[in-house]
Design a protein around this motif. Structure first.
Motif, PDB file in Angstrom:
ATOM      1  N   VAL A 272      45.394 125.369  50.049  1.00  0.00           N
ATOM      2  CA  VAL A 272      46.425 125.914  50.170  1.00  0.00           C
ATOM      3  C   VAL A 272      46.522 127.435  50.140  1.00  0.00           C
TER       4      VAL A 272
ATOM      5  N   LEU B  20      45.687 131.068  52.422  1.00  0.00           N
ATOM      6  CA  LEU B  20      45.980 130.717  53.847  1.00  0.00           C
ATOM      7  C   LEU B  20      46.844 132.145  54.456  1.00  0.00           C
TER       8      LEU B  20
ATOM      9  N   ARG C 168      49.848 129.833  59.235  1.00  0.00           N
ATOM     10  CA  ARG C 168      50.494 128.414  58.848  1.00  0.00           C
ATOM     11  C   ARG C 168      51.245 127.546  59.766  1.00  0.00           C
TER      12      ARG C 168
ATOM     13  N   SER D 193      49.586 121.537  62.346  1.00  0.00           N
ATOM     14  CA  SER D 193      49.494 122.800  61.576  1.00  0.00           C
ATOM     15  C   SER D 193      49.390 122.635  60.244  1.00  0.00           C
ATOM     16  N   PRO D 194      48.973 123.912  59.638  1.00  0.00           N
ATOM     17  CA  PRO D 194      48.728 123.650  58.202  1.00  0.00           C
ATOM     18  C   PRO D 194      50.235 123.158  57.476  1.00  0.00           C
TER      19      PRO D 194
ATOM     20  N   LEU E  79      43.752 119.360  56.116  1.00  0.00           N
ATOM     21  CA  LEU E  79      44.252 120.641  56.135  1.00  0.00           C
ATOM     22  C   LEU E  79      42.833 121.487  55.924  1.00  0.00           C
TER      23      LEU E  79
ATOM     24  N   ARG F  37      41.991 124.526  58.699  1.00  0.00           N
ATOM     25  CA  ARG F  37      41.859 125.822  58.407  1.00  0.00           C
ATOM     26  C   ARG F  37      40.407 126.226  59.091  1.00  0.00           C
TER      27      ARG F  37
ATOM     28  N   TRP G 142      38.691 129.394  56.441  1.00  0.00           N
ATOM     29  CA  TRP G 142      38.225 128.776  55.555  1.00  0.00           C
ATOM     30  C   TRP G 142      36.624 129.307  55.218  1.00  0.00           C
TER      31      TRP G 142
END
Length: 160
Positions: A30, A33, A38, A48-49, A149, A153, A159
């Motif tokens: 998390v 981000l 998000r 989605s995240p 997640l 990303r 990421w």
């Protein structure tokens, strides 16, 4: 010997809940981000995240609640476990969800760590579940969705 084995089991379960070891931790997944990503669902992904974060929070809270609340009320699958909105209402909603997830994880760790907790006793209001089973379920479920997640990303280019 039994006490030492019980303490070792508690330690292993706590490490499983909090560690990461072979995979990214919740904190890593998390952290950093960008706000504008998000609520994005990348092509080829289902969520989605934000939706993954909220699902992690809701499911973990439900398992924790079941584990310690004799008046537990079953949530409706899948409606009560997945947010309908793709994006958080604002940055505060994201931060609040992250904090709630961490708080509930800390409470599950405390439950497992407490020597007064019988990890093997059946939960009275359940149908055979134990605290050990529920803690392992949290660890397994969290690892799965934290991995999702991270993948989302990566698909969003967020990421490193």
């Amino acid at each position: 010997m039994a006490d030492r084995g019980n303490a070792a089991l508690r330690e292993h379960v706590v490490n499983l809940l909090t560690g990461g070891h072979a995979h990214a931790t919740f904190e890593q997944a998390v952290k950093g981000l960008p706000v504008e990503m998000r609520g994005k669902v990348p092509k080829g992904a289902e969520h989605s995240p934000w939706q993954l974060l909220e699902h992690l929070r809701l499911a973990q809270w439900d398992i924790l609640d079941f584990s310690r609340n004799a008046k537990y009320k079953t949530m409706k699958w899948p409606d009560d476990y997945w947010p309908k909105e793709k994006a958080p209402a604002d940055e505060k909603a994201w931060d609040k969800s992250v904090r709630a997830f961490k708080k509930d994880l800390k409470e599950m760790v405390a439950l497992v760590s407490d020597e007064k907790t019988d990890l093997f006793a059946k939960i009275p209001h359940g149908d055979g579940q134990t605290i050990l089973r529920e803690a392992l379920l949290v660890a397994d479920h969290n690892a799965y969705h934290v991995g999702q997640l991270v993948l989302v990303r990566k698909m969003l280019g967020a990421w490193e």
